[in-house]
Design an enzyme around this catalytic site. Sequence first.
Site, PDB file in Angstrom:
ATOM      1  N   TRP A 163       0.763  -1.184   0.140  1.00 58.23           N
ATOM      2  CA  TRP A 163       0.014   0.023  -0.136  1.00 58.23           C
ATOM      3  C   TRP A 163       0.651   1.208  -0.124  1.00 58.23           C
ATOM      4  O   TRP A 163       0.388   2.358  -0.061  1.00 58.23           O
ATOM      5  CB  TRP A 163      -0.922  -0.115   1.252  1.00 58.23           C
TER       6      TRP A 163
ATOM      7  N   LYS B  90      -3.208  -8.863  -6.920  1.00 62.37           N
ATOM      8  CA  LYS B  90      -3.805  -8.795  -5.736  1.00 62.37           C
ATOM      9  C   LYS B  90      -3.381  -7.543  -5.017  1.00 62.37           C
ATOM     10  O   LYS B  90      -2.279  -7.324  -4.604  1.00 62.37           O
ATOM     11  CB  LYS B  90      -3.700  -9.829  -4.805  1.00 62.37           C
TER      12      LYS B  90
ATOM     13  N   GLU C  69      -5.075  -4.475   0.987  1.00 63.94           N
ATOM     14  CA  GLU C  69      -6.406  -4.099   1.749  1.00 63.94           C
ATOM     15  C   GLU C  69      -6.460  -2.604   1.955  1.00 63.94           C
ATOM     16  O   GLU C  69      -7.544  -2.028   1.770  1.00 63.94           O
ATOM     17  CB  GLU C  69      -6.485  -4.605   3.019  1.00 63.94           C
TER      18      GLU C  69
ATOM     19  N   VAL D 275       8.822  -9.280   5.229  1.00 64.18           N
ATOM     20  CA  VAL D 275       9.311 -10.388   5.165  1.00 64.18           C
ATOM     21  C   VAL D 275       8.483 -11.377   5.663  1.00 64.18           C
ATOM     22  O   VAL D 275       8.701 -12.830   4.964  1.00 64.18           O
ATOM     23  CB  VAL D 275      10.639 -10.252   6.233  1.00 64.18           C
TER      24      VAL D 275
ATOM     25  N   THR E 245       5.230 -12.299   5.304  1.00 69.84           N
ATOM     26  CA  THR E 245       4.555 -12.531   4.171  1.00 69.84           C
ATOM     27  C   THR E 245       5.175 -13.206   2.846  1.00 69.84           C
ATOM     28  O   THR E 245       4.747 -14.152   2.368  1.00 69.84           O
ATOM     29  CB  THR E 245       3.423 -11.270   3.728  1.00 69.84           C
TER      30      THR E 245
ATOM     31  N   GLU F 111      10.417  -8.559  -3.153  1.00 69.66           N
ATOM     32  CA  GLU F 111      11.023  -7.195  -2.624  1.00 69.66           C
ATOM     33  C   GLU F 111      10.425  -7.275  -1.110  1.00 69.66           C
ATOM     34  O   GLU F 111       9.444  -6.683  -1.125  1.00 69.66           O
ATOM     35  CB  GLU F 111      10.530  -6.285  -3.541  1.00 69.66           C
TER      36      GLU F 111
ATOM     37  N   GLY G  52      11.673  -6.277   3.286  1.00 69.70           N
ATOM     38  CA  GLY G  52      11.789  -4.978   3.970  1.00 69.70           C
ATOM     39  C   GLY G  52      13.247  -4.556   3.978  1.00 69.70           C
ATOM     40  O   GLY G  52      13.989  -5.220   3.421  1.00 69.70           O
TER      41      GLY G  52
ATOM     42  N   CYS H  72      10.284   1.144   2.086  1.00 73.62           N
ATOM     43  CA  CYS H  72      11.325  -0.290   2.204  1.00 73.62           C
ATOM     44  C   CYS H  72      12.924   0.391   2.253  1.00 73.62           C
ATOM     45  O   CYS H  72      13.538  -0.320   2.985  1.00 73.62           O
ATOM     46  CB  CYS H  72      11.018  -1.324   1.297  1.00 73.62           C
TER      47      CYS H  72
ATOM     48  N   GLU I 171      12.499  -3.288  11.309  1.00 77.84           N
ATOM     49  CA  GLU I 171      11.879  -2.172  10.438  1.00 77.84           C
ATOM     50  C   GLU I 171      10.698  -1.792  10.911  1.00 77.84           C
ATOM     51  O   GLU I 171       9.948  -2.497  11.410  1.00 77.84           O
ATOM     52  CB  GLU I 171      11.549  -3.106   9.218  1.00 77.84           C
TER      53      GLU I 171
ATOM     54  N   LYS J 248      20.528 -10.540   1.656  1.00 73.90           N
ATOM     55  CA  LYS J 248      20.002 -10.683   2.955  1.00 73.90           C
ATOM     56  C   LYS J 248      18.555 -11.154   3.045  1.00 73.90           C
ATOM     57  O   LYS J 248      17.816 -11.634   1.970  1.00 73.90           O
ATOM     58  CB  LYS J 248      20.756 -10.109   3.977  1.00 73.90           C
TER      59      LYS J 248
ATOM     60  N   GLY K 169      15.621  -9.565   0.302  1.00 71.41           N
ATOM     61  CA  GLY K 169      14.675 -10.005  -0.985  1.00 71.41           C
ATOM     62  C   GLY K 169      15.131 -10.916  -1.999  1.00 71.41           C
ATOM     63  O   GLY K 169      16.470 -11.495  -1.560  1.00 71.41           O
TER      64      GLY K 169
HETATM   65  P1  NAI Z   1       2.161  -7.474   4.222  1.00 71.86           P
HETATM   66  O1  NAI Z   1       3.288  -8.284   3.854  1.00 71.86           O
HETATM   67  O2  NAI Z   1       1.267  -8.367   5.069  1.00 71.86           O
HETATM   68  O3  NAI Z   1       1.193  -7.145   2.800  1.00 71.86           O
HETATM   69  C1  NAI Z   1       1.664  -7.094   1.493  1.00 71.86           C
HETATM   70  C2  NAI Z   1       0.584  -7.753   0.696  1.00 71.86           C
HETATM   71  O4  NAI Z   1       0.738  -9.089   0.846  1.00 71.86           O
HETATM   72  C3  NAI Z   1      -0.766  -7.232   0.848  1.00 71.86           C
HETATM   73  O5  NAI Z   1      -1.526  -7.181  -0.639  1.00 71.86           O
HETATM   74  C4  NAI Z   1      -1.413  -8.511   1.520  1.00 71.86           C
HETATM   75  O6  NAI Z   1      -2.708  -8.258   1.258  1.00 71.86           O
HETATM   76  C5  NAI Z   1      -0.767  -9.438   1.156  1.00 71.86           C
HETATM   77  N1  NAI Z   1      -0.616 -10.585   1.885  1.00 71.86           N
HETATM   78  C6  NAI Z   1      -0.564 -10.729   3.229  1.00 71.86           C
HETATM   79  N2  NAI Z   1      -0.700 -12.122   3.722  1.00 71.86           N
HETATM   80  C7  NAI Z   1      -0.597 -12.834   2.564  1.00 71.86           C
HETATM   81  C8  NAI Z   1      -0.679 -14.090   2.478  1.00 71.86           C
HETATM   82  N3  NAI Z   1      -0.865 -15.015   3.479  1.00 71.86           N
HETATM   83  N4  NAI Z   1      -0.677 -14.667   1.169  1.00 71.86           N
HETATM   84  C9  NAI Z   1      -0.666 -13.749   0.055  1.00 71.86           C
HETATM   85  N5  NAI Z   1      -0.798 -12.443   0.234  1.00 71.86           N
HETATM   86  C10 NAI Z   1      -0.622 -12.077   1.497  1.00 71.86           C
HETATM   87  O7  NAI Z   1       2.601  -6.511   4.767  1.00 71.86           O
HETATM   88  P2  NAI Z   1       1.487  -5.320   5.702  1.00 71.86           P
HETATM   89  O8  NAI Z   1       0.776  -6.289   6.742  1.00 71.86           O
HETATM   90  O9  NAI Z   1       0.830  -4.384   4.808  1.00 71.86           O
HETATM   91  O10 NAI Z   1       2.634  -4.505   6.619  1.00 71.86           O
HETATM   92  C11 NAI Z   1       3.574  -5.021   7.412  1.00 71.86           C
HETATM   93  C12 NAI Z   1       4.895  -4.585   7.311  1.00 71.86           C
HETATM   94  O11 NAI Z   1       5.510  -5.174   6.284  1.00 71.86           O
HETATM   95  C13 NAI Z   1       5.123  -3.185   7.399  1.00 71.86           C
HETATM   96  O12 NAI Z   1       5.138  -2.623   8.824  1.00 71.86           O
HETATM   97  C14 NAI Z   1       6.472  -2.982   6.861  1.00 71.86           C
HETATM   98  O13 NAI Z   1       7.710  -3.380   7.763  1.00 71.86           O
HETATM   99  C15 NAI Z   1       6.452  -4.287   5.748  1.00 71.86           C
HETATM  100  N6  NAI Z   1       6.172  -3.679   4.418  1.00 71.86           N
HETATM  101  C16 NAI Z   1       7.187  -3.620   3.722  1.00 71.86           C
HETATM  102  C17 NAI Z   1       6.949  -3.115   2.420  1.00 71.86           C
HETATM  103  C18 NAI Z   1       7.746  -3.012   1.338  1.00 71.86           C
HETATM  104  O14 NAI Z   1       7.843  -1.670   0.512  1.00 71.86           O
HETATM  105  N7  NAI Z   1       9.022  -3.738   1.313  1.00 71.86           N
HETATM  106  C19 NAI Z   1       5.512  -2.624   1.996  1.00 71.86           C
HETATM  107  C20 NAI Z   1       4.279  -2.929   2.937  1.00 71.86           C
HETATM  108  C21 NAI Z   1       4.923  -3.324   4.220  1.00 71.86           C
HETATM  109 MG    MG Z   2       0.425  -8.036   6.808  1.00 79.71          MG
END
Ligand code: NAI
Ligand code: MG
Length: 494
Positions: free
Chosen positions: A162, A186, A189, A240, A242, A260, A262, A295, A396, A466, A469
């Site tokens: 998001w 996908k 949310e 990481v 998920t 990709e 954190g 990130c 993070e 590391k 990703g």
């Molecule tokens: P998340 O990794 O849970 O969500 C990212 C995407 O994965 C969303 O579309 C979500 O619906 C989907 N997802 C979640 N669980 C899944 C599953 N079991 N199977 C398939 N898809 C799934 O991240 P979230 O909960 O939004 O944020 C948590 C933390 O993740 C943040 O505090 C941050 O540290 C990190 N993050 C890192 C990002 C980056 O750019 N590398 C972007 C967003 C979050």
């Molecule tokens: Mg999540």
Amino acid sequence: MSQPVLDPRALARHLEAKQFIDGKLVAGKSGQTFDVNSPATGELVGKAAAGDAADVAAAVSSAAAAQAAWAKVPARQRGKLVAECGRLVDEHKEELARLVALETGKALRTESRVEAGVLADAFHFYGGLGSELKGETVPFNPDMLTMTVREPIGVVGAIIPWNVPMMLMALKIAPALVAGNSVVVKSAEEAPFAVLRVAELMGRILPPGVFNILSGMGPECGGPLVAHPKVGKITFTGSVETGKIIYRAAAEKLIPVTLELGGKSPMIVMDDADLDKAVAGAISGMRFTRQGQSCTAASRMYVQRGIHDRFVTALKAKVDAMKMGDPLDETTDIGTIVSRQQYEKVNAYIATGRKEGGTAHECSAMPADAKLAKGLYVRPVIFTGLPKDSKVVREEIFGPVTAVMKFDTFEDALAAANDSEYGLAATIWTKDLKTALDGARRLQAGFVQVNQNLVVQPGLSYGGVKTSGLGKEATLEAMLEHFTTKKTIIVNMA
Ligand code: NAI
Ligand code: MG
């Protein structure tokens, strides 16, 4: 709605409870929805379709049916169509900026408009690379014509976050499409609407089924997408945790993934650095205007003893001068945290940092406007005096929280910077060429910059080492390596 719709509330209503499948906005199969609230005011932006396995089945079936014909479109022509999508989203950039600002709380002037403004770049960049999907000829045997060809994988599943939803989506779907794949996305949310509007716009240009997008919860909608037998590749940006779930599910099917994840990106400031430039770089690197929700956020700042105090004073003063407010207000520099869950997580880290003995310098000021009283605002925090094993230093946070730490020697700074499970980005600030090059070589990160802080750019390889990703994005090689398979063909001429 073919003209730009500058009222983001009207646009959200138009997209309510819809999925984009087979070239059209359609109602979700289950009829279930979830609320998307503005994190600034709490108002309902709209109800988004809560996708499930039935929507995934419909989207993948449409994508699989469309893919064979799409792969037969000449590659340069596919590129031209993808570039056309870039032109169209660019014409709609202001409405996209407003919608993403409303749903995510990212300030319009400093963030949302910037994201919408560079979105087309990803489509244009990949749109020009159709003819680069080349194979090789191999001098294997004079009696055999031996060659390799690049073929699309088939249906690609993309799961996106998001924080920069449109741009991160574009960096995945543009190369996947130009390479001849069809795609099912996908969305996150927290940010389903702006990307759905991008899909609707793309639907005017691409054949139906080539591009589909679903909103829904991670496990209920993302899970079935990863598990679907016809999805041959997953590309993911997010946490990481998920990422590991997705990697395991992909292993069950033995399909490739790009992850990709954190970061905890270090910034090293040497005594000889230009103070003003380093402070400006700290602000852009930490993405204070995006509430640190990046990130690559420069959330560990190692500053040499001789410049440390001046750096902290100047950084505080600059962040203090930034204005927190309504994301849609043109004068706002800093908007809100995206969701209640992230808000609580960020505040818990700030409390932990205090308990661990850090001094939390809170900057800027809460917005005064009564309509923002329930907004998910967190004042930017600059920590000093934290021990190096502090959670705030190691984990993070994904919020407007950075830790500034003092060091004496360059070797100390490098050792501290590399003492992390992450390795996404890093910067080093110095006028000394040897220190700069030595640091650039020895920092364990995928994206290292000296005396500047650019964000991801089409054409520059982007991705971590590391736990940050697997695989790189944003280049020609990323398209070839992650969205095609190589076939060897040997023709006996004897
Ligand atoms: P998340 O990794 O849970 O969500 C990212 C995407 O994965 C969303 O579309 C979500 O619906 C989907 N997802 C979640 N669980 C899944 C599953 N079991 N199977 C398939 N898809 C799934 O991240 P979230 O909960 O939004 O944020 C948590 C933390 O993740 C943040 O505090 C941050 O540290 C990190 N993050 C890192 C990002 C980056 O750019 N590398 C972007 C967003 C979050
Ligand atoms: Mg999540």
